[in-house]
Scaffold this active site. Structure first.
Site, PDB file in Angstrom:
ATOM      1  N   ASP A   1       0.828  -1.211   0.000  1.00  0.00           N
ATOM      2  CA  ASP A   1       0.000   0.000   0.000  1.00  0.00           C
ATOM      3  C   ASP A   1       0.861   1.260   0.000  1.00  0.00           C
ATOM      4  O   ASP A   1       0.372   2.352   0.318  1.00  0.00           O
ATOM      5  CB  ASP A   1      -0.916   0.022   1.232  1.00  0.00           C
ATOM      6  CG  ASP A   1      -2.244  -0.685   0.984  1.00  0.00           C
ATOM      7  OD1 ASP A   1      -2.463  -1.146  -0.147  1.00  0.00           O
ATOM      8  OD2 ASP A   1      -3.051  -0.797   1.933  1.00  0.00           O
TER       9      ASP A   1
ATOM     10  N   ASP B   1       3.656  -9.143   9.500  1.00  0.00           N
ATOM     11  CA  ASP B   1       3.882  -7.721   9.248  1.00  0.00           C
ATOM     12  C   ASP B   1       5.269  -7.526   8.651  1.00  0.00           C
ATOM     13  O   ASP B   1       6.118  -8.420   8.684  1.00  0.00           O
ATOM     14  CB  ASP B   1       3.744  -6.925  10.545  1.00  0.00           C
ATOM     15  CG  ASP B   1       2.288  -6.701  10.923  1.00  0.00           C
ATOM     16  OD1 ASP B   1       1.403  -7.003  10.098  1.00  0.00           O
ATOM     17  OD2 ASP B   1       2.033  -6.228  12.053  1.00  0.00           O
TER      18      ASP B   1
ATOM     19  N   ASP C   1       7.975  -6.139   9.431  1.00  0.00           N
ATOM     20  CA  ASP C   1       9.221  -6.260  10.203  1.00  0.00           C
ATOM     21  C   ASP C   1       9.384  -7.639  10.833  1.00  0.00           C
ATOM     22  O   ASP C   1      10.309  -7.851  11.623  1.00  0.00           O
ATOM     23  CB  ASP C   1       9.268  -5.188  11.291  1.00  0.00           C
ATOM     24  CG  ASP C   1       8.100  -5.284  12.254  1.00  0.00           C
ATOM     25  OD1 ASP C   1       6.970  -5.463  11.772  1.00  0.00           O
ATOM     26  OD2 ASP C   1       8.300  -5.191  13.484  1.00  0.00           O
TER      27      ASP C   1
ATOM     28  N   ASP D   1      -7.374  -7.247  13.823  1.00  0.00           N
ATOM     29  CA  ASP D   1      -6.966  -8.586  14.230  1.00  0.00           C
ATOM     30  C   ASP D   1      -7.791  -9.090  15.412  1.00  0.00           C
ATOM     31  O   ASP D   1      -8.283 -10.217  15.416  1.00  0.00           O
ATOM     32  CB  ASP D   1      -5.475  -8.601  14.571  1.00  0.00           C
ATOM     33  CG  ASP D   1      -5.041  -7.378  15.382  1.00  0.00           C
ATOM     34  OD1 ASP D   1      -5.921  -6.672  15.918  1.00  0.00           O
ATOM     35  OD2 ASP D   1      -3.826  -7.128  15.476  1.00  0.00           O
TER      36      ASP D   1
END
Length: 533
Positions: free
Chosen positions: A136, A195, A197, A289
Site C-alpha cells: 500500500d 507484518d 518487520d 486482528d
C-alpha cells in the site's frame, strides 16, 4: 522624603493586593472543599479502589493459572493432535495443504527486504505455497524497490505475487481483505500473516500447519514475538517487559483455559474457512486482528498459542512511533468492546463462562480498567488526597495492591526485574495516552479511527551507532514539547511541594520522582528513556 514615600507606596499596594487575592482564593477553596471537593474525591477514591481490586483479582487469577499450566499443564502437542506431514508417493506434494503467506506493508523502506526474504525462505513444498506482498506504499520509489525485490525472488522460482490497490481504504484490514479476493487464493487452505518487520524461521509452517490439519476445530495458531532490538535503549526494555507479560501470561492463560485470545495481527496462521465464516476482515476499528479473533471465537472456533515458537520482529525505537502505536492499541479494543458488547451477549454458540471471560476479563478489565486506573488513581486521585487531607487512601490500596500487581507484571521478563522502578514510572506516563485513547474509543470521538503505521528501522538500527553524521531534525514545538505530560508533571510537582509543606500523607517522594518522569518525556529530550529521534 515625600518623594521616597510615594515610590514605596505602589509596591506596598501590590503586596497588599497579592495577599488579599491569596486570602480570597483560600476562603473560596475552604468554602467549596467540604461540600463539593471532599465528597467527589471520596467517590473517586472508592471507584479507583474498586478498579484496583478488579485488576488485582485478574492478575492473581492469571498468576495462579499460569503457575498451574507450567507445573501440570500439558504441552500443545499433548492437548491437540500433532503429527508431522509426510510425503505420499502416489499423489506427491498434493498431500500438503496449500498455504498463502500475506505480507502487508506501507512505505517499509528499511525492512521490506527482511520480511520478503524471510517469507520466501520458509520451508514448504514450492508448489504448495504462495507469497503475497500487499503493498500500500504511497512513495513511488519504495513501490519500485518492493516490486523489484518480488521480481528478484520470482526469478529464483518462488511463487510470489506483488499486489497493489488504488487506495488505502481500510488500511491493513482492507489490504488483507483485497488480497484474499484474488482467484489463486481459492486453492489455499491456510493463510499465514506477517507484518513487514517480522522474520519467521524457515520451519515456521512445519510447526504450525500440522495442528490445523489434524484438529479441524482449530481456527488459529499464534506464535510468540521475539524482539530483535530489545536492548537498544531503556524504552525498548520497558516495552519488552510489558509485552512479555502479554505473551508469557495473558496469551498462554487464554489458550490453556478458554482456547481464546486476541490474535496479534501477525506471526499467526488462520484456517481460511474459519476466517470466512467469521465474516472476513473488517475495518470498523483499528484492531482488525482482535475484531476477527472475537468474531471467530463466537462462531465456535478454537485458538492455540505456541509460546515456544518465536518470530523475530522490531519494537518501536522512537517515542513518537511508540505513542502512535499505543494510541491504536488502546483506542481500538475499547471501541471494539463498545461495538461488540451486545453481539457477544446475544451469541448462542459459546458457553456463558466464555462470554463472561471475553466481556469481563478480556475486554473490561484488561482493555479498559487497566489503563484508566493506572493514570486516574496514581497520577490524579492519589496526588489530590495530598491537597485534601480529609480524604485518605488505605495503605492496602495505595501500596500493597499496586506492588503485588507490579511484581506479577514483571515476572514475564526476569532479566529486567532490576529495572522495575523505571518501568513503573514509564508505564504511568504512558497510561496518560492509553487512558485518553480508551475514552476516545469508548465514546467514538475524534481520533477513533486514526491509523498511523509504526515506523520500523530494520538494518538502520545496526548502523546507528556507527553513523555520527546523522542530521538531526529541526526543533518543532508540537513534536518536542508534549503539553499533556508537562501539565501532569506540574500537577504532580505542585502536590509534592504541598505535601512537603503542609501534607500528612507523605507521598512527596513518589510525587517528585513521577513528576520528573513526566517532565523528562514532556520536554521531548527523553535521555535515558529513549534514543534521540
Amino acid at each position: 522624603m515625600d518623594r521616597f514615600s510615594s515610590t514605596t507606596l505602589f509596591p506596598d499596594t501590590l503586596a497588599g493586593t497579592r495577599d488579599d487575592l491569596t486570602e480570597q482564593l483560600t476562603i473560596i477553596w475552604e468554602q467549596i472543599k467540604a461540600p463539593l471537593i471532599v465528597p467527589l474525591l471520596r467517590i473517586a477514591v472508592f471507584l479507583c479502589l474498586l478498579m484496583s481490586i478488579l485488576l488485582f483479582i485478574e492478575r492473581v487469577y492469571m498468576g495462579i493459572v499460569i503457575t498451574l499450566v507450567k507445573i501440570f499443564g500439558r504441552k500443545p502437542d499433548k492437548r491437540y493432535k500433532w503429527e508431522s506431514l509426510k510425503d505420499d508417493v502416489e499423489i506427491g506434494n498434493s498431500c500438503y495443504p496449500m498455504v498463502l503467506v500475506q505480507i502487508p506493508m506501507y512505505n517499509e523502506k528499511e525492512v521490506y527486504q527482511l520480511s520478503i526474504g524471510a517469507a520466501c525462505g520458509l520451508s514448504w513444498p514450492s508448489d504448495r505455497i504462495i507469497i503475497q506482498v500487499l503493498d500500500d506504499s504511497t512513495d513511488p520509489i519504495i513501490k519500485k524497490l518492493v516490486s523489484m525485490e518480488c521480481q528478484r525472488w520470482a526469478s529464483k522460482g518462488i511463487d510470489i505475487k506483488y499486489e497493489i490497490r488504488d487506495s488505502r481504504n481500510g488500511y491493513k484490514a482492507g489490504a488483507l481483505k483485497e488480497g484474499l479476493k484474488h482467484p489463486y487464493v481459492k486453492q489455499c487452505d491456510y493463510v499465514a500473516i506477517f507484518d513487514a518487520d517480522f522474520q519467521p524461521e524457515p520451519d515456521f509452517l512445519w510447526r504450525t500447519i500440522p495442528f490445523l490439519v489434524h484438529n479441524p476445530q482449530l481456527g488459529l495458531v499464534q506464535a510468540r514475538w521475539k524482539f530483535v532490538n530489545a536492548d537498544e535503549c531503556l524504552m525498548t526494555r520497558m516495552q519488552e517487559m510489558s509485552l512479555d507479560y502479554h505473551f508469557t501470561v495473558e496469551q498462554e492463560v487464554g489458550s490453556s483455559t478458554y482456547a481464546f485470545f486476541g490474535f496479534n495481527g501477525t506471526a499467526g496462521v488462520w484456517r481460511i474457512a474459519a476466517l470466512e465464516e467469521a465474516g472476513g476482515w473488517k475495518d470498523r476499528t483499528t484492531v482488525e486482528d482482535m475484531d476477527l479473533a472475537v468474531r471467530a471465537s463466537l462462531k465456535g472456533w478454537k485458538f492455540l498459542y505456541l509460546s515456544a515458537l518465536k518470530v523475530k520482529n522490531e519494537l518501536p525505537s522512537t517515542f513518537k512511533a511508540y505513542r502512535y502505536q499505543q494510541h491504536r492499541w488502546s483506542c481500538g479494543p475499547a471501541n471494539l468492546f463498545r461495538k461488540m458488547f451486545m453481539e457477544i451477549i446475544r451469541n448462542k454458540k459459546v458457553s456463558l463462562w466464555k462470554k463472561i471471560h471475553v466481556i469481563y476479563s478480556f475486554f473490561f478489565v484488561r482493555k479498559v480498567v487497566a489503563h484508566i486506573v493506572t493514570f486516574v488513581f496514581y497520577c490524579v486521585v492519589l496526588p489530590a488526597t495530598v491537597l485534601v487531607p480529609e480524604v485518605e487512601v488505605p495503605k492496602w490500596g495505595a501500596v500493597y495492591i499496586p506492588s503485588i500487581i507490579t511484581i506479577l507484571n514483571a515476572v514475564g521478563t526476569p532479566r529486567s526485574f532490576h529495572l522495575i522502578i523505571f518501568w513503573i514510572l514509564f508505564e504511568n506516563v504512558m497510561s496518560l495516552h492509553r487512558t485518553k485513547a480508551t475514552f476516545i474509543g469508548l465514546l467514538e470521538a475524534g481520533r477513533v479511527n486514526e491509523w498511523i503505521v509504526t515506523e520500523k528501522l530494520g538494518d538502520v538500527l545496526k548502523m546507528k551507532s556507527a553513523s555520527k553524521a546523522v542530521k538531526k531534525p529541526r526543533f518543532r514545538f508540537g513534536d518536542r514539547l508534549l503539553l499533556l505530560e508537562l501539565a501532569t508533571g506540574a500537577y504532580l510537582f505542585f502536590c509534592g511541594c504541598y505535601d512537603v509543606a503542609f501534607g500528612k500523607n507523605h507521598y512527596f517522594l513518589y510525587l517528585f520522582i513521577q513528576a520528573f518522569a513526566f517532565f523528562i518525556i514532556g520536554f521531548g529530550h527523553i535521555g535515558t528513556f529513549v534514543p534521540n529521534s
